[in-house]
Design a protein around this motif. Structure first.
Motif, PDB file in Angstrom:
ATOM      1  N   ASP A 181      30.294  -4.852  86.150  1.00 47.63           N
ATOM      2  CA  ASP A 181      30.115  -6.658  86.483  1.00 47.63           C
ATOM      3  C   ASP A 181      32.597  -6.392  87.111  1.00 47.63           C
ATOM      4  OD1 ASP A 181      32.575  -6.686  84.652  1.00 47.63           O
ATOM      5  OD2 ASP A 181      30.666  -6.352  83.109  1.00 47.63           O
ATOM      6  N   LEU A 182      32.176  -7.875  87.655  1.00 45.47           N
ATOM      7  CA  LEU A 182      33.037  -7.793  88.059  1.00 45.47           C
ATOM      8  C   LEU A 182      34.347  -8.039  87.735  1.00 45.47           C
ATOM      9  CD1 LEU A 182      34.085  -8.987  90.856  1.00 45.47           C
ATOM     10  CD2 LEU A 182      33.710 -11.253  89.945  1.00 45.47           C
ATOM     11  N   HIS A 183      34.220  -8.264  86.390  1.00 44.23           N
ATOM     12  CA  HIS A 183      35.474  -7.924  85.207  1.00 44.23           C
ATOM     13  C   HIS A 183      36.125  -6.767  84.706  1.00 44.23           C
ATOM     14  CE1 HIS A 183      38.810  -9.771  82.076  1.00 44.23           C
ATOM     15  NE2 HIS A 183      37.768  -9.191  81.103  1.00 44.23           N
ATOM     16  N   SER A 184      34.509  -6.796  84.856  1.00 39.97           N
ATOM     17  CA  SER A 184      35.253  -4.479  83.992  1.00 39.97           C
ATOM     18  C   SER A 184      35.761  -4.147  85.602  1.00 39.97           C
ATOM     19  CB  SER A 184      34.044  -3.868  83.679  1.00 39.97           C
ATOM     20  OG  SER A 184      33.746  -4.881  82.859  1.00 39.97           O
ATOM     21  N   LEU A 185      35.321  -4.448  86.881  1.00 41.24           N
ATOM     22  CA  LEU A 185      35.693  -3.674  87.893  1.00 41.24           C
ATOM     23  C   LEU A 185      37.313  -4.641  87.996  1.00 41.24           C
ATOM     24  CD1 LEU A 185      33.367  -3.788  91.312  1.00 41.24           C
ATOM     25  CD2 LEU A 185      34.437  -2.033  90.272  1.00 41.24           C
ATOM     26  N   LEU A 186      37.897  -5.587  88.044  1.00 42.12           N
ATOM     27  CA  LEU A 186      38.804  -5.902  88.279  1.00 42.12           C
ATOM     28  C   LEU A 186      40.007  -4.898  87.341  1.00 42.12           C
ATOM     29  CD1 LEU A 186      41.002  -7.861  89.627  1.00 42.12           C
ATOM     30  CD2 LEU A 186      40.005  -9.595  88.626  1.00 42.12           C
ATOM     31  N   ASN A 187      39.144  -5.037  86.219  1.00 43.40           N
ATOM     32  CA  ASN A 187      40.658  -4.065  84.768  1.00 43.40           C
ATOM     33  C   ASN A 187      40.915  -2.887  85.243  1.00 43.40           C
ATOM     34  OD1 ASN A 187      40.839  -6.678  83.370  1.00 43.40           O
ATOM     35  ND2 ASN A 187      39.057  -6.135  82.244  1.00 43.40           N
ATOM     36  N   ARG A 188      39.591  -2.281  85.818  1.00 43.27           N
ATOM     37  CA  ARG A 188      39.540  -1.008  86.225  1.00 43.27           C
ATOM     38  C   ARG A 188      40.701  -0.336  87.517  1.00 43.27           C
ATOM     39  NH1 ARG A 188      35.879   3.515  83.955  1.00 43.27           N
ATOM     40  NH2 ARG A 188      37.470   4.351  84.709  1.00 43.27           N
ATOM     41  N   ILE A 189      40.570  -1.882  88.451  1.00 43.72           N
ATOM     42  CA  ILE A 189      41.092  -1.198  89.566  1.00 43.72           C
ATOM     43  C   ILE A 189      43.073  -1.434  89.322  1.00 43.72           C
ATOM     44  CG2 ILE A 189      41.597  -2.248  91.606  1.00 43.72           C
ATOM     45  CD1 ILE A 189      38.763  -2.613  92.013  1.00 43.72           C
ATOM     46  N   VAL A 190      42.943  -2.755  88.082  1.00 44.29           N
ATOM     47  CA  VAL A 190      44.776  -2.910  87.841  1.00 44.29           C
ATOM     48  C   VAL A 190      44.592  -1.475  86.959  1.00 44.29           C
ATOM     49  CG1 VAL A 190      45.572  -4.474  86.288  1.00 44.29           C
ATOM     50  CG2 VAL A 190      44.151  -5.782  87.630  1.00 44.29           C
ATOM     51  N   GLU A 191      43.929  -1.117  86.703  1.00 42.45           N
ATOM     52  CA  GLU A 191      44.741   0.088  85.478  1.00 42.45           C
ATOM     53  C   GLU A 191      44.586   1.204  86.353  1.00 42.45           C
ATOM     54  OE1 GLU A 191      41.601   1.033  82.795  1.00 42.45           O
ATOM     55  OE2 GLU A 191      42.028  -0.848  81.671  1.00 42.45           O
ATOM     56  N   HIS A 192      44.161   1.551  87.611  1.00 44.81           N
ATOM     57  CA  HIS A 192      44.587   1.960  88.055  1.00 44.81           C
ATOM     58  C   HIS A 192      45.890   2.408  89.377  1.00 44.81           C
ATOM     59  CE1 HIS A 192      43.337   6.126  91.114  1.00 44.81           C
ATOM     60  NE2 HIS A 192      43.753   4.883  92.203  1.00 44.81           N
ATOM     61  N   LEU A 193      46.079   1.076  89.564  1.00 43.16           N
ATOM     62  CA  LEU A 193      47.016   0.452  90.687  1.00 43.16           C
ATOM     63  C   LEU A 193      48.588   1.377  89.255  1.00 43.16           C
ATOM     64  CD1 LEU A 193      45.821  -2.421  92.006  1.00 43.16           C
ATOM     65  CD2 LEU A 193      45.860  -0.006  92.751  1.00 43.16           C
ATOM     66  N   LEU A 194      48.690   0.884  88.270  1.00 44.79           N
ATOM     67  CA  LEU A 194      49.364   1.029  87.200  1.00 44.79           C
ATOM     68  C   LEU A 194      50.150   2.375  87.227  1.00 44.79           C
ATOM     69  CD1 LEU A 194      48.617  -1.639  84.331  1.00 44.79           C
ATOM     70  CD2 LEU A 194      50.582  -1.578  86.212  1.00 44.79           C
ATOM     71  N   ARG A 195      48.750   3.590  87.343  1.00 49.48           N
ATOM     72  CA  ARG A 195      49.131   5.016  86.901  1.00 49.48           C
ATOM     73  C   ARG A 195      49.172   4.768  88.417  1.00 49.48           C
ATOM     74  NH1 ARG A 195      43.783   4.239  84.774  1.00 49.48           N
ATOM     75  NH2 ARG A 195      42.826   5.119  86.460  1.00 49.48           N
ATOM     76  N   VAL A 196      49.061   5.065  89.237  1.00 49.72           N
ATOM     77  CA  VAL A 196      49.797   5.238  90.264  1.00 49.72           C
ATOM     78  C   VAL A 196      51.094   5.100  90.613  1.00 49.72           C
ATOM     79  CG1 VAL A 196      49.278   5.689  92.752  1.00 49.72           C
ATOM     80  CG2 VAL A 196      47.317   5.243  91.231  1.00 49.72           C
ATOM     81  N   ALA A 197      51.329   3.575  90.209  1.00 50.93           N
ATOM     82  CA  ALA A 197      52.300   2.863  89.942  1.00 50.93           C
ATOM     83  C   ALA A 197      53.322   3.885  89.306  1.00 50.93           C
ATOM     84  CB  ALA A 197      52.523   1.955  90.234  1.00 50.93           C
ATOM     85  N   ASP A 198      53.178   4.372  88.510  1.00 53.70           N
ATOM     86  CA  ASP A 198      53.821   4.944  87.111  1.00 53.70           C
ATOM     87  C   ASP A 198      53.774   6.536  87.793  1.00 53.70           C
ATOM     88  OD1 ASP A 198      54.332   3.158  85.403  1.00 53.70           O
ATOM     89  OD2 ASP A 198      51.679   3.846  84.289  1.00 53.70           O
TER      90      ASP A 198
END
Length: 280
Positions: free
Chosen positions: A103-120
């Motif tokens: 769903d929209l909420h889960s998608l956004l959360n997972r995208i943010v988590e992925h972006l944080l991993r890439v930034a790290d």
């Protein structure tokens, strides 16, 4: 076709946006420089606009090719999507295909988590959206919300919008003022002047293996007037003019062949009297 006749290794005026044919003319090179500097500076939102056929997609592909391993890139060529499908498309581009039914909420959360991993990992994520003028207001707002993702030090997602001038008109509206205010850099591509058209034709012919001038100066002037300096129309007319010249068994494209090509093409200033059938 005419490749062997003119000593070409490939079609010089293909409409496929091949970065190998990127013409580093003043405006296009400047636009690429703006994009690279803005992304290196960590800017969140960048906009490139231009009329139909002025080379926005080729500029986008060239940018994606120019970015090194410090960048993770995502490309949306058809963003006519509502927020949920837009986020799904972004997730797929980022390699998160398992989220297609989230769903929209889960998608956004997972995208943010992925972006944080890439930034790290010390890398940056760049999302390029082509044909952005076709996006709905809700789609543009969804993109703006994605741009909110950041740490105390840096943006986690850099977004480049490529669109026709209608995108500027859309963003000028009050309803999208929040997105408009987030634009750090903007650039507008214009058609070529006569020198630019001549240089563009020469560049594409050389890239395709041509070792000699194939267009007379009168042909180039007519090509510029007919195409109005728009790269896509230059490609269409250039290809047809080469066909007409080949049909006559001639070695160089003259003004007459460009007139014939213009008469055979929509959305150009023809001003002539011959069609391509005259030459075949």
């Amino acid at each position: 076709m005419y490749l062997e006749h003119f000593g070409l290794s490939e079609l010089p005026f293909s409409l496929t946006p091949d970065p190998g044919y990127f013409f580093r003319y003043s405006e296009h090179q400047e636009a690429l420089n703006v994009l690279l500097v803005a992304l290196q500076g960590g800017e969140g939102f960048i906009k490139i606009t231009g009329e139909v056929g002025t080379g926005k997609t080729l500029l986008c592909r060239t940018l994606l090719d120019a970015l090194d391993d410090l960048y993770v890139t995502a490309y949306l060529p058809n963003p006519l999507l509502e927020p949920l499908d837009l986020y799904r498309a972004v997730a797929t581009e980022l390699g998160l295909a398992e989220l297609q039914w989230a769903d929209l909420h889960s998608l956004l959360n997972r995208i943010v988590e992925h972006l944080l991993r890439v930034a790290d990992s010390g890398r940056r994520v760049v999302l390029c959206i082509d044909e952005a003028q076709s996006m709905s207001d809700s789609g543009l707002e969804a993109v703006r919300l994605l741009s909110n993702v950041e740490t105390s030090k840096r943006k986690l997602l850099h977004i480049v919008l490529f669109g026709q001038p209608e995108l500027d008109e859309r963003l000028a509206g009050r309803g999208l003022r929040q997105l408009r205010q987030r634009l750090a850099f903007s650039y507008r591509l214009s058609p070529f002047d006569l020198d630019g058209t001549c240089g563009y034709v020469s560049h594409r012919l050389k890239t395709a293996g041509c070792q000699k001038p194939l267009f007379s100066r009168f042909a180039l002037r007519k090509l510029h007037r007919s195409s109005r300096g728009i790269p896509r129309l230059i490609n269409v007319l250039g290809h047809k003019a080469l066909l007409a010249t080949y049909g006559r068994g001639a070695e160089q494209v003259g003004r007459t062949q460009v007139v014939a090509a213009a008469r055979d093409t929509e959305d150009v200033c023809s001003g002539g009297f011959l069609g391509l059938r005259r030459f075949f």
